[in-house]
Design a protein around this motif. Structure first.
Motif, mmCIF file in Angstrom:
data_model
loop_
_atom_site.group_PDB
_atom_site.id
_atom_site.type_symbol
_atom_site.label_atom_id
_atom_site.label_comp_id
_atom_site.label_asym_id
_atom_site.label_seq_id
_atom_site.Cartn_x
_atom_site.Cartn_y
_atom_site.Cartn_z
ATOM 1 N N PHE A 32 1.038 41.990 58.245
ATOM 2 C CA PHE A 32 1.079 40.913 59.233
ATOM 3 C C PHE A 32 0.172 41.191 60.417
ATOM 4 N N ARG A 35 -3.370 40.598 59.653
ATOM 5 C CA ARG A 35 -3.594 39.157 59.487
ATOM 6 C C ARG A 35 -3.720 38.453 60.826
ATOM 7 N N ALA A 89 7.080 39.709 66.259
ATOM 8 C CA ALA A 89 7.127 40.455 64.993
ATOM 9 C C ALA A 89 7.519 41.902 65.237
ATOM 10 N N GLY B 52 3.938 33.317 52.290
ATOM 11 C CA GLY B 52 3.958 34.378 53.279
ATOM 12 C C GLY B 52 5.257 35.148 53.131
ATOM 13 N N ASP B 57 4.207 35.294 59.257
ATOM 14 C CA ASP B 57 2.999 35.051 58.475
ATOM 15 C C ASP B 57 2.728 33.554 58.345
#
Lengths: 103, 138
Positions: A32, A35, A89, B52, B57
């Protein structure tokens, strides 16, 4: 084709390729955090280049003002949104890429 | 194309191909290549949106899709020679930022709440904060 048309062509091509590279990073990266690194830097830069090309195409005051507003609202605020997403996150303990080998 | 006002109050449209002045800034092959790149980026981001592993995501993929749509809108404004589509791009940029920030704040609140409920030490402190003793109210 004048010089400014060539500049607009080059800006549109570079901007579209930056957006494609950002999408390729989001598609391909294993983690993640990598990304979000791809999406919020390369994607924002590609959008800003497209806005600059559009502002050069309409050679007027309103076109330039709108291009500068788009660049501000997109190129400045996308990393802020990415930072907030990364913090969310991190708090949610989204897992890192585990096959990474440290040298 | 030219518009003429007729005596009966309507408009008469006459099409003369010699008087049409099309501004072609982009080379046609450059336009095609940029369009293919942007649509390919859209499909790659759509893949990450569908598959995801986590919610974050998907939110990143949505943010990237908003950026691709902004680039496509500006590209359309250049090729169609209409300045009004830049306003659409501005609205897309603002709405994408606000939506991403709202979803990130929601996830952060949710994860913080889960963290507090998981650890017993902070659970007591949070319950003490939420329900203060009644003697302090008087």
């Amino acid at each position: 084709m004048s010089i400014i048309a060539i500049i607009i062509n080059v800006l549109v091509l570079i901007g579209a390729s930056f957006v494609l590279i950002a999408a390729l990073g989001v598609f391909r990266f294993p983690d993640f955090y990598t990304r979000i690194h791809a999406a919020t830097k390369a994607g924002a830069f590609g959008g800003a280049l497209c806005a600059l090309a559009a502002g050069l195409h309409f050679l007027s005051a309103s076109g330039f003002v709108q291009a500068i507003l788009i660049i501000f609202f997109f190129y400045i605020t996308t990393p802020v949104a990415g930072h907030l997403l990364g913090r969310a996150a991190y708090l949610g303990k989204v897992s890192l890429y585990s096959k990474n080998r440290m040298p | 194309m030219s518009l003429k006002m007729t005596m009966k109050g309507g408009f008469q449209m006459s099409f003369n191909p010699d008087s049409v002045n099309i501004v072609m800034t982009l080379h046609p092959q450059v336009a095609l290549l940029a369009q293919l790149m942007l649509i390919g980026a859209l499909f790659l981001a759509l893949f990450r949106l569908i598959r995801g592993p986590n919610t974050v995501d998907r939110i990143v993929a949505l943010d990237l899709i908003a950026g691709v749509i902004l680039a496509l809108t500006l590209f359309y404004a250049i090729t169609q020679n209409k300045i009004h589509f830049m306003n659409v791009g501005l609205a897309v940029a603002v709405i994408a930022f606000l939506g991403t920030v709202a979803m990130a704040r929601y996830l952060e609140k949710k994860y913080l709440k889960r963290e507090i409920e998981k650890t017993p030490e902070s659970h007591h402190t949070s319950s003490n904060k939420q329900n203060p003793p009644s003697s302090t109210n008087h």
